[in-house]
Motif scaffolding. Structure first.
Motif, PDB file in Angstrom:
ATOM      1  N   LEU A   1       0.873  -0.517   0.221  1.00 12.96           N
ATOM      2  CA  LEU A   1      -0.314   0.184  -0.184  1.00 12.96           C
ATOM      3  C   LEU A   1       0.857   1.390  -0.225  1.00 12.96           C
ATOM      4  O   LEU A   1       1.761   1.362   0.400  1.00 12.96           O
ATOM      5  N   PRO A   2       1.124   2.321  -0.771  1.00  9.13           N
ATOM      6  CA  PRO A   2       1.473   3.029  -0.941  1.00  9.13           C
ATOM      7  C   PRO A   2       1.338   3.832   0.309  1.00  9.13           C
ATOM      8  O   PRO A   2       2.470   4.631   0.278  1.00  9.13           O
ATOM      9  N   GLY A   3      -0.057   4.669   1.180  1.00  5.05           N
ATOM     10  CA  GLY A   3      -0.110   5.800   2.114  1.00  5.05           C
ATOM     11  C   GLY A   3      -1.272   6.193   2.161  1.00  5.05           C
ATOM     12  O   GLY A   3      -2.420   5.024   1.711  1.00  5.05           O
ATOM     13  N   ALA A   4      -1.574   6.430   3.772  1.00 10.54           N
ATOM     14  CA  ALA A   4      -2.746   6.200   4.146  1.00 10.54           C
ATOM     15  C   ALA A   4      -2.915   7.280   5.723  1.00 10.54           C
ATOM     16  O   ALA A   4      -1.750   7.478   6.027  1.00 10.54           O
ATOM     17  N   VAL A   5      -3.673   7.321   5.753  1.00  8.68           N
ATOM     18  CA  VAL A   5      -3.907   7.951   6.944  1.00  8.68           C
ATOM     19  C   VAL A   5      -4.960   7.339   8.216  1.00  8.68           C
ATOM     20  O   VAL A   5      -5.795   6.637   7.408  1.00  8.68           O
ATOM     21  N   VAL A   6      -4.984   7.202   9.140  1.00 10.85           N
ATOM     22  CA  VAL A   6      -5.634   6.647  10.207  1.00 10.85           C
ATOM     23  C   VAL A   6      -5.777   7.395  11.441  1.00 10.85           C
ATOM     24  O   VAL A   6      -5.196   8.246  11.961  1.00 10.85           O
ATOM     25  N   ALA A   7      -6.808   7.364  12.236  1.00  8.17           N
ATOM     26  CA  ALA A   7      -7.316   8.339  13.453  1.00  8.17           C
ATOM     27  C   ALA A   7      -7.368   7.219  13.908  1.00  8.17           C
ATOM     28  O   ALA A   7      -9.568   6.403  13.793  1.00  8.17           O
ATOM     29  N   VAL A   8      -7.844   7.073  15.326  1.00 10.85           N
ATOM     30  CA  VAL A   8      -8.630   6.060  16.708  1.00 10.85           C
ATOM     31  C   VAL A   8      -9.051   6.742  17.535  1.00 10.85           C
ATOM     32  O   VAL A   8      -8.086   7.860  18.237  1.00 10.85           O
ATOM     33  N   THR A   9     -10.214   7.005  18.074  1.00 10.33           N
ATOM     34  CA  THR A   9     -10.657   7.589  19.369  1.00 10.33           C
ATOM     35  C   THR A   9     -11.163   6.307  20.643  1.00 10.33           C
ATOM     36  O   THR A   9     -11.505   6.153  20.120  1.00 10.33           O
ATOM     37  N   ARG A  10     -11.475   7.210  21.894  1.00 13.48           N
ATOM     38  CA  ARG A  10     -11.346   7.041  22.321  1.00 13.48           C
ATOM     39  C   ARG A  10     -12.313   7.504  23.337  1.00 13.48           C
ATOM     40  O   ARG A  10     -11.683   8.283  24.513  1.00 13.48           O
ATOM     41  N   GLY A  11     -13.793   7.511  23.771  1.00 16.53           N
ATOM     42  CA  GLY A  11     -14.342   8.582  23.988  1.00 16.53           C
ATOM     43  C   GLY A  11     -14.435   9.457  23.957  1.00 16.53           C
ATOM     44  O   GLY A  11     -14.709  10.094  22.325  1.00 16.53           O
ATOM     45  N   ASP A  12     -13.681  10.631  24.949  1.00 20.45           N
ATOM     46  CA  ASP A  12     -13.154  12.035  23.886  1.00 20.45           C
ATOM     47  C   ASP A  12     -11.828  12.045  24.244  1.00 20.45           C
ATOM     48  O   ASP A  12     -11.564  13.488  23.928  1.00 20.45           O
ATOM     49  N   ASP A  13     -10.898  10.732  23.977  1.00 24.94           N
ATOM     50  CA  ASP A  13     -10.117  10.851  24.048  1.00 24.94           C
ATOM     51  C   ASP A  13      -8.917  10.337  22.425  1.00 24.94           C
ATOM     52  O   ASP A  13      -9.907   9.634  22.378  1.00 24.94           O
ATOM     53  N   VAL A  14      -8.240  11.278  22.039  1.00 25.78           N
ATOM     54  CA  VAL A  14      -7.872  10.561  20.767  1.00 25.78           C
ATOM     55  C   VAL A  14      -6.786   9.725  21.280  1.00 25.78           C
ATOM     56  O   VAL A  14      -6.012  10.720  21.406  1.00 25.78           O
ATOM     57  N   VAL A  15      -6.829   7.968  20.590  1.00 29.06           N
ATOM     58  CA  VAL A  15      -5.738   7.361  20.696  1.00 29.06           C
ATOM     59  C   VAL A  15      -4.596   7.581  19.921  1.00 29.06           C
ATOM     60  O   VAL A  15      -3.270   7.764  20.772  1.00 29.06           O
ATOM     61  N   HIS A  16      -4.941   6.927  18.550  1.00 28.36           N
ATOM     62  CA  HIS A  16      -3.568   8.504  17.951  1.00 28.36           C
ATOM     63  C   HIS A  16      -4.066   8.461  16.735  1.00 28.36           C
ATOM     64  O   HIS A  16      -5.548   7.993  15.619  1.00 28.36           O
ATOM     65  N   THR A  17      -3.424   9.183  16.061  1.00 28.82           N
ATOM     66  CA  THR A  17      -4.142  10.171  14.260  1.00 28.82           C
ATOM     67  C   THR A  17      -2.323   9.890  14.246  1.00 28.82           C
ATOM     68  O   THR A  17      -1.579  10.809  14.662  1.00 28.82           O
ATOM     69  N   ALA A  18      -1.936   9.868  12.466  1.00 30.45           N
ATOM     70  CA  ALA A  18      -0.877   8.837  11.917  1.00 30.45           C
ATOM     71  C   ALA A  18      -1.137   9.144  10.747  1.00 30.45           C
ATOM     72  O   ALA A  18      -2.177   8.517   9.710  1.00 30.45           O
ATOM     73  N   GLY A  19      -0.201   9.618   9.810  1.00 33.04           N
ATOM     74  CA  GLY A  19      -0.444   8.938   8.261  1.00 33.04           C
ATOM     75  C   GLY A  19       1.022   8.329   7.948  1.00 33.04           C
ATOM     76  O   GLY A  19       2.020   8.073   8.990  1.00 33.04           O
ATOM     77  N   TYR A  20       0.665   7.270   7.053  1.00 36.89           N
ATOM     78  CA  TYR A  20       1.722   6.251   6.876  1.00 36.89           C
ATOM     79  C   TYR A  20       2.884   5.806   4.777  1.00 36.89           C
ATOM     80  O   TYR A  20       1.059   6.444   4.820  1.00 36.89           O
TER      81      TYR A  20
END
Length: 502
Positions: free
Chosen positions: A62-81
């Motif tokens: 896969l050339p590239g992607a972005v991801v966002a993961v949250t739990r409740g009102d917290d951001v667990v992780h956001t990133a690009g690859y």
């Protein structure tokens, strides 16, 4: 862990110094963090997400992607690859088109007007948008709710949007439907159709008295803290003109995107950081990450609840439940060179969004990535689920070679076939040609066959984006069959003439 220390000698002072040093090191290690159990490999942590994504990109190409993961009102992780089609590294702030994830955002814009008392979901669209007319008197009964739930009666089968000249404005997108008819009585059948949301977006700008993109920015994105999100009118207004990749035979091929009108239905451009803010509000009943209420919990519940007996709500659909847990809410977004998905796990208050720069079917990477992230969220070790075309393409490659081989063999043996056929009834020769005739028809009818599979109307050129290996197989099989039929016909005519001459 082994600790190497400098030798202090055997004197009492040296031994005391060494002992004190070891004691300090030991005590330093007895911090709460050290005493706590390390996070298991299958925990939903930034490190685990990064490991999974790195493995996914390495294994699938896969050339590239972005991801966002949250739990409740917290951001667990956001990133690009990985990287974009332009070669730039992808990060949590990389602008990406989210295609039909935009529909849930358009629905929220409509619900803001509902809460302001300017729109009633169960009133006819035409009462707010008189310009919405069709060549079907039943269109006057389409309600706002039916538009958002994709139960208006409009469908690709009656108005094949993506095969027609594309509009340039929301007003134009509504006007071009004046000659269209409905495929069903309003409210009786679900049918996924982008123009439902073109009409909804046009309704927003007419009722609000301002361009749809401005209303979406000021009344949805800004209150949610989505400072880097916007709505565009077409794919040519997207970053890199929506340029991305398609998969073919285990490789990715960079391709530009044709111009599609997108406003309201699939025109939002955003970032992983902003998607996290969007997911938080969806899981928290309309409350933004900073505690600001953007829309009522009741409105969010309306948007998340499909009509009785259906699975699709206002830009959301019910997914498959895991065990006794509540079914997730999700929606996919697909362009010819990009795809996206958003998922809400209501009981865990977890949100997941993924956008990849590969196209629909040939590279549905976002759905596979989201499945792996859901594994992590539910305490399982994530599996890498390759796009099925990475295997299916090689099957199609073998069938393509077989078709070309059989076509070559049939051409070489055409003269012998004609000699045998000359002594048989004409109907038998015609019957034996039917399978070849079916193969000849396969290629030009491919858009219709794909339309049945995807419930969407498209063109032959779009099939080349969607599944290149299937396109090549059908083209090769049709070409081989055409050559065999033509050469056999030529030899048959010659044989008959020779027989008559004798």
């Amino acid at each position: 862990m082994w600790i190497r220390t400098k030798k202090q000698g055997s004197s009492p002072a040296g031994r005391l110094t060494a002992a004190l040093g070891l004691t300090v090191v030991a005590l330093a290690g007895l911090t709460p963090a050290a005493l706590a159990d390390p996070a298991p490999a299958n925990a939903l942590t930034p490190a685990a997400i990064d490991r999974f994504m790195d493995d996914y990109l390495e294994e699938t190409g896969l050339p590239g992607a972005v991801v966002a993961v949250t739990r409740g009102d917290d951001v667990v992780h956001t990133a690009g690859y990985g990287h974009s089609a332009g070669g730039r590294p992808m990060t949590g702030r990389t602008e990406v088109p989210v295609a039909s994830l935009s529909k849930s955002m358009t629905a929220l814009a409509v619900m803001r007007l509902v809460e302001e008392g300017k729109v009633n979901l169960d009133r006819p669209v035409r009462s707010y948008l008189p310009e919405f007319t069709m060549a079907d008197e039943r269109a006057a009964r389409i309600t706002v709710r039916q538009l958002l739930n994709q139960r208006s009666g409009m469908a690709d089968s009656a108005f094949p949007d993506l095969t027609l000249p594309q509009a340039h404005t929301l007003k134009g997108s509504v006007a071009r439907m004046r000659g269209a008819r409905l495929a069903a009585e309003p409210g009786t059948r679900w049918s996924y159709h982008n123009p439902n949301y073109f009409v909804a977006a046009r309704l927003v700008e007419v009722v609000a008295g301002e361009p749809f993109a401005d209303y979406l920015r000021t009344r949805v994105f800004t209150p949610l803290g989505m400072a880097h999100s916007r709505s565009v009118d077409s794919t040519t207004d997207m970053p890199e003109d929506a340029r991305g990749y398609v998969r073919a035979y285990g490789r990715v091929v960079e391709r530009g995107h044709p111009r599609w009108f997108t406003a309201g239905g699939h025109g939002v451009v955003t970032t992983a950081d902003d998607l996290a803010r969007w997911l938080i509000a969806q899981n928290n009943g309309g409350v933004a990450a900073d505690g600001r209420r953007v829309v009522s919990a009741g409105s969010v519940d309306v948007m998340h609840t499909p009509p009785k007996g259906e699975r699709y709500a206002m830009g959301w659909s019910l997914g498959e439940a895991n065990g006794d847990e509540e079914p997730p809410l999700q929606h996919t977004g697909q362009l010819l060179t990009r795809n996206a998905i958003q998922i809400l796990l209501p009981e865990r208050k977890i949100g997941i969004a993924v956008v990849s720069n590969t196209g629909m079917i040939s590279g549905d990477d976002s759905a596979g990535i989201a499945d792996g992230l859901r594994d992590l969220a539910e305490g399982r070790s994530p599996e890498i689920r390759e796009p099925f075309t990475m295997t299916a393409d090689w099957v199609l490659a073998a069938l393509t070679l077989l078709a070309l081989g059989l076509g070559t063999l049939g051409t070489v043996r055409a003269k012998r076939w004609a000699l045998r056929a000359a002594g048989r009834p004409l109907w038998r020769a015609g019957a034996r040609a039917l399978p070849y005739a079916a193969l000849v028809a396969l290629f030009p009818s491919l858009p219709e066959l794909m339309g049945l599979l995807m419930r969407r109307e498209g063109t032959l050129d779009q099939v080349l984006y969607v599944w290149p290996a299937l396109y090549i197989y059908c083209a090769a099989a049709s070409l081989a069959a055409t050559v065999v039929i033509v050469v056999r016909a030529v030899h048959t005519v010659r044989t008959v003439r020779a027989a008559r001459a004798c």
